[in-house]
Design a protein around this motif. Structure first.
Motif, PDB file in Angstrom:
ATOM      1  N   ASN A 143      38.122  42.959  37.287  1.00 10.93           N
ATOM      2  CA  ASN A 143      36.800  42.478  36.928  1.00 10.93           C
ATOM      3  C   ASN A 143      36.461  41.379  37.926  1.00 10.93           C
ATOM      4  N   ASP A 184      40.530  48.581  37.104  1.00 13.34           N
ATOM      5  CA  ASP A 184      41.628  47.834  37.708  1.00 13.34           C
ATOM      6  C   ASP A 184      41.389  46.333  37.704  1.00 13.34           C
ATOM      7  N   VAL A 202      39.143  46.558  31.352  1.00  8.96           N
ATOM      8  CA  VAL A 202      40.321  46.161  32.129  1.00  8.96           C
ATOM      9  C   VAL A 202      41.538  46.128  31.199  1.00  8.96           C
TER      10      VAL A 202
END
Length: 79
Positions: A61, A59, A53
């Motif tokens: 978690n 994008d 990320v």
């Protein structure tokens, strides 16, 4: 996604297999109807998703929470 204030054609999210990936698989068709291609990346560890990320390879978690994320950022290890 428009309700969140942005739009995306594809959303790639890290998740643990059970239950997080299963939850994402459940909402995938709903997002598809809104024009979002949900990509789920399943991980068995809790460090790599944060790294990816941060490197903008993912994008979001799904299984991260703020205290753990802050600890990882401060110390490089998880509490």
């Amino acid at each position: 996604m428009a309700s969140l204030g942005y739009s995306a054609d594809q959303l790639t999210i890290a998740a643990t297999a059970i239950p997080n990936a299963e939850i994402l698989e459940f909402i995938g068709p709903v997002l598809a109807k809104q024009g979002v291609d949900l990509q789920i990346k399943v991980f068995t560890d809790y460090v790599q998703p944060n790294v990816q990320v941060a490197e903008k390879r993912l994008d979001a978690n799904l299984f991260e929470h703020l205290p753990s994320s802050m600890s990882l950022t401060r110390t490089g290890t998880r509490t």
